[in-house]
Design an enzyme around this catalytic site. Structure first.
Site, mmCIF file in Angstrom:
data_model
loop_
_atom_site.group_PDB
_atom_site.id
_atom_site.type_symbol
_atom_site.label_atom_id
_atom_site.label_comp_id
_atom_site.label_asym_id
_atom_site.label_seq_id
_atom_site.Cartn_x
_atom_site.Cartn_y
_atom_site.Cartn_z
ATOM 1 N N ASP A 1 73.374 33.541 28.258
ATOM 2 C CA ASP A 1 74.030 32.379 27.656
ATOM 3 C C ASP A 1 74.662 32.742 26.314
ATOM 4 O OD1 ASP A 1 74.140 29.217 27.729
ATOM 5 O OD2 ASP A 1 73.622 29.812 25.689
ATOM 6 N N TRP B 1 72.364 32.200 35.639
ATOM 7 C CA TRP B 1 72.445 31.308 34.478
ATOM 8 C C TRP B 1 72.223 29.863 34.896
ATOM 9 C CZ3 TRP B 1 75.264 27.023 33.253
ATOM 10 C CH2 TRP B 1 75.215 26.596 31.917
ATOM 11 N N TYR C 1 69.001 27.460 34.013
ATOM 12 C CA TYR C 1 69.248 26.214 33.277
ATOM 13 C C TYR C 1 68.627 25.023 34.015
ATOM 14 C CZ TYR C 1 71.894 22.873 30.417
ATOM 15 O OH TYR C 1 72.257 21.865 29.562
#
Length: 287
Positions: free
Chosen positions: A241, A221, A225
């Site tokens: 997410d 994640w 990002y």
């Protein structure tokens, strides 16, 4: 400076995103104008960014070295996604009926970037498993404790973001976070000192993410990002997410899982980062 872009440009969405994540002491958003402190080559200053009268952003710069202006402009173009081409992005996303609705509502939506990779990585790690508000509060503490003070004419801008040298040596858990997360923050700063190109774009999304997840405490994640907002990878996508899951569930009217989101996102390749931004923005739309 005037920084041009291909219209349309959704400044309201961009400045709204930045406002919700503004770190106390580092940046402000007032009357639609974004301001922040900056640091380059060991020197400090501040910038302001606002929409221009045409297809450009108006940028004010207060910095002691005029030779830094090209690098400041390069960073701001990346931060505000000024290289995006809506005339190519929107028709591709609109092949999917859901995305067609979202693109029609916000044809000028961009993927917000960051001033530099370390700052974004620190923000992302601080945000692991806590709310945006809580993460920004911690970031404000970090800036106040470890950032260099800076005098500006703006009351809300008092420090620059801490340097990697300072963060690598600091015991960041004293700011009120799990020790493991504090160690991750310091390790990321040290990794940047060891590899100054750590947060520069790589040959592919896969390579960029692989380099980031090799760092202790950085999972998929966080890596996705960072790839989305700093490496400027248009197909980066954080499939687990919770915001994306909630947004898609709300738009389609039924609960979905992370696996279902990931499968659904295949239709949005190679522009999943822009699809994700549309989903996140749909959660905060007031119209």
């Amino acid at each position: 400076m005037k920084l041009a872009y291909q219209p349309p440009y959704d400044w309201a969405a961009m400045v709204g995103f930045l406002s919700l994540r503004a770190i106390n002491g580092l940046e402000t958003v007032e009357a639609g104008v974004y301001r922040r402190s900056i640091s380059l080559g060991g020197r400090q200053g501040w910038i302001s960014v606002a929409p221009g009268a045409g297809d450009w952003l108006e940028v004010g710069v207060d910095f002691p070295d005029p030779a830094a202006l090209p690098e400041i402009a390069r960073r701001l173009r990346r931060m505000f996604d000024l290289e995006a081409q809506p005339q190519l992005i929107n028709p591709k996303l609109a092949d999917d009926p859901l995305m067609a609705r979202l693109v029609a509502a916000r044809p000028g939506l961009r993927v917000p970037g960051a001033w530099d990779g370390l700052e974004l990585a620190i923000r992302a790690v601080l945000g692991q498993q806590i709310s945006v508000v809580a993460a920004i509060r911690l970031a404000g503490k970090l800036v106040a404790h470890y950032g260099q003070p800076l005098e500006t004419p703006h009351a809300g801008i008092t420090h620059v973001f801490p340097t990697p040298e300072v963060l690598a040596a600091a015991d960041l858990a004293t700011l009120g976070m799990p020790k493991s997360r504090g160690r991750t923050l310091s390790a990321v700063a040290q990794a940047l000192l060891d590899d100054p190109d750590l947060f520069e774009p790589k040959a592919s999304l896969k390579e960029g993410v692989a380099r980031l997840v090799a760092l202790a405490g950085i999972g998929d994640w966080t890596a996705q990002y960072i790839a989305m907002r700093q490496l400027r990878e248009p197909d980066a996508f954080a499939s687990g997410d919770i915001g994306l899951i909630n947004a898609l569930a709300a738009l389609e009217g039924e609960p979905i899982s992370a696996r279902q989101l990931s499968a659904r996102a295949e239709a949005w390749r190679p522009l999943r980062a822009y699809a994700a931004q549309h989903l996140w923005t749909s959660l905060s739309r007031a119209d």
